[in-house]
Design a protein around this motif. Structure first.
Motif, PDB file in Angstrom:
ATOM      1  N   VAL A 187       0.842  -1.200   0.000  1.00 37.12           N
ATOM      2  CA  VAL A 187       0.000   0.000   0.000  1.00 37.12           C
ATOM      3  C   VAL A 187       0.879   1.252   0.000  1.00 37.12           C
ATOM      4  N   GLY A 188       1.950   1.237   0.791  1.00 37.52           N
ATOM      5  CA  GLY A 188       2.861   2.382   0.836  1.00 37.52           C
ATOM      6  C   GLY A 188       3.518   2.652  -0.499  1.00 37.52           C
ATOM      7  N   VAL A 189       3.967   1.615  -1.179  1.00 36.00           N
ATOM      8  CA  VAL A 189       4.599   1.789  -2.490  1.00 36.00           C
ATOM      9  C   VAL A 189       3.584   2.325  -3.503  1.00 36.00           C
ATOM     10  N   VAL A 190       2.360   1.814  -3.471  1.00 31.94           N
ATOM     11  CA  VAL A 190       1.322   2.319  -4.377  1.00 31.94           C
ATOM     12  C   VAL A 190       1.064   3.803  -4.108  1.00 31.94           C
ATOM     13  N   LEU A 191       0.967   4.183  -2.836  1.00 24.58           N
ATOM     14  CA  LEU A 191       0.794   5.610  -2.501  1.00 24.58           C
ATOM     15  C   LEU A 191       1.956   6.452  -3.025  1.00 24.58           C
ATOM     16  N   LEU A 192       3.175   5.967  -2.840  1.00 25.88           N
ATOM     17  CA  LEU A 192       4.344   6.708  -3.314  1.00 25.88           C
ATOM     18  C   LEU A 192       4.313   6.860  -4.834  1.00 25.88           C
ATOM     19  N   ILE A 193       3.981   5.795  -5.541  1.00 27.01           N
ATOM     20  CA  ILE A 193       3.914   5.858  -7.003  1.00 27.01           C
ATOM     21  C   ILE A 193       2.849   6.853  -7.451  1.00 27.01           C
ATOM     22  N   ILE A 194       1.673   6.791  -6.836  1.00 33.56           N
ATOM     23  CA  ILE A 194       0.598   7.722  -7.181  1.00 33.56           C
ATOM     24  C   ILE A 194       1.039   9.159  -6.937  1.00 33.56           C
TER      25      ILE A 194
END
Length: 157
Positions: free
Chosen positions: A134-141
């Motif tokens: 979830v953290g990586v997805v947030l960072l990518i977004i």
């Protein structure tokens, strides 16, 4: 500071759930939570996702220390940035430390969340893995949004 607290909450929740699995289930035991979809399955992993690089603990130690140092550095440098960016960093930090604790003390990671999606038995994972994802997805977004905003600003020139 609140994003370090988020990381701490992830670590505590991750370690508590792993402890509950270890002390209440034997290895490979399974409890069906949602029929045909969600199970708790007691599993151990000495590699990364999908068992990649199994047994290469020295590599995980080095990579994790570098990742943790990098996240802490960026969290301190970007403390006035978007809360979603910092939340992403906090989730990744908590997840990285949660699995690092397992690797240091057990030389393997305790996994237990077992999901079957459209007939595909997804690799078993844990709370730390979920927080990392979830953290990586947030960072990518947030990076994509920042890039999009910067291109919009630069295209007006």
């Amino acid at each position: 500071m609140r994003y370090y607290i988020l990381a701490l909450i992830v670590i505590i929740f991750d370690q508590a759930t792993k402890w509950m699995i270890v002390y209440s289930m034997d290895l490979h035991d399974q409890i069906e939570l949602i029929p045909g979809f969600l199970f708790f399955t007691s599993h151990r992993n000495s590699g990364a996702a999908w068992g990649i690089l199994e047994g290469q603990m020295w590599l995980f130690y080095i990579v994790t220390v570098i990742v943790i140092a990098g996240i802490v550095y960026y969290m301190n440098q970007m403390k006035d940035e978007s809360p979603f960016l910092l939340m992403g960093f906090g989730l990744v930090l908590g997840g990285a430390i949660g699995n690092f604790i397992d690797r240091i003390f057990l030389q393997e990671v305790i996994d237990f969340i077992d999901v079957i999606i459209f007939g595909y038995d997804f690799p078993i994972f844990n709370i730390a893995d979920a927080a990392l994802s979830v953290g990586v997805v947030l960072l990518i977004i947030m990076i994509l949004i920042d890039e999009w905003n910067n291109k919009g600003v630069n295209s007006d020139e």
